[in-house]
Scaffold this motif. Structure first.
Motif, mmCIF file in Angstrom:
data_model
loop_
_atom_site.group_PDB
_atom_site.id
_atom_site.type_symbol
_atom_site.label_atom_id
_atom_site.label_comp_id
_atom_site.label_asym_id
_atom_site.label_seq_id
_atom_site.Cartn_x
_atom_site.Cartn_y
_atom_site.Cartn_z
ATOM 1 N N LYS A 1 54.485 25.851 31.324
ATOM 2 C CA LYS A 1 54.133 27.075 30.607
ATOM 3 C C LYS A 1 53.983 28.215 31.611
ATOM 4 C CE LYS A 1 53.497 25.128 26.485
ATOM 5 N NZ LYS A 1 54.355 25.471 25.311
ATOM 6 N N ASP B 1 53.101 32.500 31.889
ATOM 7 C CA ASP B 1 52.569 33.683 31.220
ATOM 8 C C ASP B 1 52.364 34.739 32.303
ATOM 9 O OD1 ASP B 1 51.069 35.668 29.972
ATOM 10 O OD2 ASP B 1 49.789 34.271 28.883
ATOM 11 N N SER C 1 56.229 32.065 27.855
ATOM 12 C CA SER C 1 57.247 31.061 27.543
ATOM 13 C C SER C 1 56.908 30.300 26.271
ATOM 14 C CB SER C 1 57.409 30.076 28.703
ATOM 15 O OG SER C 1 56.234 29.319 28.892
ATOM 16 N N THR C 2 57.949 29.888 25.567
ATOM 17 C CA THR C 2 57.782 29.091 24.345
ATOM 18 C C THR C 2 58.555 27.780 24.402
ATOM 19 O OG1 THR C 2 59.611 30.311 23.307
ATOM 20 C CG2 THR C 2 57.361 31.101 22.881
ATOM 21 N N ARG C 3 59.553 27.701 25.321
ATOM 22 C CA ARG C 3 60.371 26.497 25.402
ATOM 23 C C ARG C 3 61.025 26.399 26.770
ATOM 24 N NH1 ARG C 3 65.989 25.160 22.261
ATOM 25 N NH2 ARG C 3 65.908 22.882 22.337
ATOM 26 N N THR D 1 62.866 29.913 27.539
ATOM 27 C CA THR D 1 62.833 30.896 26.452
ATOM 28 C C THR D 1 61.389 31.312 26.216
ATOM 29 O OG1 THR D 1 64.790 29.943 25.408
ATOM 30 C CG2 THR D 1 63.370 31.306 24.024
ATOM 31 N N GLY D 2 61.206 32.585 25.950
ATOM 32 C CA GLY D 2 59.859 33.073 25.684
ATOM 33 C C GLY D 2 59.884 34.405 24.980
ATOM 34 N N ASP D 3 58.705 34.937 24.721
ATOM 35 C CA ASP D 3 58.552 36.228 24.061
ATOM 36 C C ASP D 3 58.273 37.288 25.110
ATOM 37 O OD1 ASP D 3 58.892 35.205 21.463
ATOM 38 O OD2 ASP D 3 56.789 34.600 21.380
ATOM 39 N N THR E 1 58.133 43.177 20.801
ATOM 40 C CA THR E 1 58.299 41.803 21.274
ATOM 41 C C THR E 1 59.622 41.238 20.775
ATOM 42 O OG1 THR E 1 55.899 41.463 21.263
ATOM 43 C CG2 THR E 1 57.285 39.491 21.294
ATOM 44 N N PRO F 1 62.531 37.759 21.633
ATOM 45 C CA PRO F 1 62.774 36.528 22.391
ATOM 46 C C PRO F 1 63.786 36.784 23.511
ATOM 47 C CG PRO F 1 63.957 36.453 20.311
ATOM 48 C CD PRO F 1 63.110 37.690 20.266
#
Length: 212
Positions: A85, A87, A130-132, A145-147, A154, A156
């Motif tokens: 993760k 951020d 991050s989201t993936r 991948t993230g926002d 915002t 992706p």
């Protein structure tokens, strides 16, 4: 002359010692060796983490600039790399370019109360969460991948990430990565000058994280 020999030997030794001490290390502290990576929470090193951006100007050349002083965290476990993760926060107000005029334009207010052409004089920080994480077969590259939140919007974004190196620096475990991505500035409300000035912005990220 013989009575001066011991003194000469001492002086030569004194000169030689600093020369030995001043020798640089045999190799860099970091290396592209995944076995050096240890699990934990890492903090972005703001002095060695930057986002370089580039976009076309009138079809003649590229504008290029840098966002530095990046902060944030990376949670990483080499046994579960896909669970990583990240951020991070990017201070847009600290944008740097080679042109004082361009930097001023990026941060100047809109004329007569209108919307600024770009970021304006007090832009909010950008943030990527991050989201993936999807790794390639050998584990040295990943798509993260993230926002991305930029200019209050915002969207992706997927980063192509390469592992650069790991090791100990200054007593701290450190890991480094390089990443690339392309975004459209118009997606973030920053479409001034399109298409004369390119809409696509190429991002090149160099990131170092220190274990906490």
């Amino acid at each position: 002359m013989r009575r001066f020999a011991p003194l000469a030997a001492i002086l030569l030794a004194a000169i030689a010692v600093p020369a030995v001490i001043a020798q640089p290390p045999a190799s860099a502290p970091g290396a592209p060796d995944r076995s050096r990576v240890t699990a934990g929470t890492y903090a972005a090193d703001p002095n060695h983490t930057m986002v370089v951006w580039k976009l076309d100007h009138l079809g003649f050349s590229n504008y290029t600039g840098i966002f530095g002083d990046v902060t944030g965290t990376l949670v990483l476990d080499p046994a579960k790399p896909a669970a990583a993760k990240v951020d991070v926060t990017i201070p847009i107000a600290k944008v740097t370019t080679a042109s004082a005029g361009l930097t001023a334009h990026l941060l100047r207010p809109g004329k007569d109360g209108a919307k600024p052409d770009f970021f304006g004089p007090a832009p909010a920080d950008a943030r990527f969460v991050s989201t993936r994480v999807v790794l390639d077969d050998d584990g040295d590259e990943a798509k993260v991948t993230g926002d991305l939140t930029l200019n209050g919007i915002t969207r992706p974004v997927t980063l192509d990430v390469d592992f650069h190196g790991a090791g100990a620096m200054g007593g701290k475990q450190t890991v480094g990565f390089e990443a690339e991505a392309t975004i459209r500035r118009s997606d973030f409300g920053l479409g001034f000058g399109v298409p004369m000035v390119g809409d696509e912005v190429e991002l090149e990220i160099h990131a170092a994280f220190e274990k906490q």
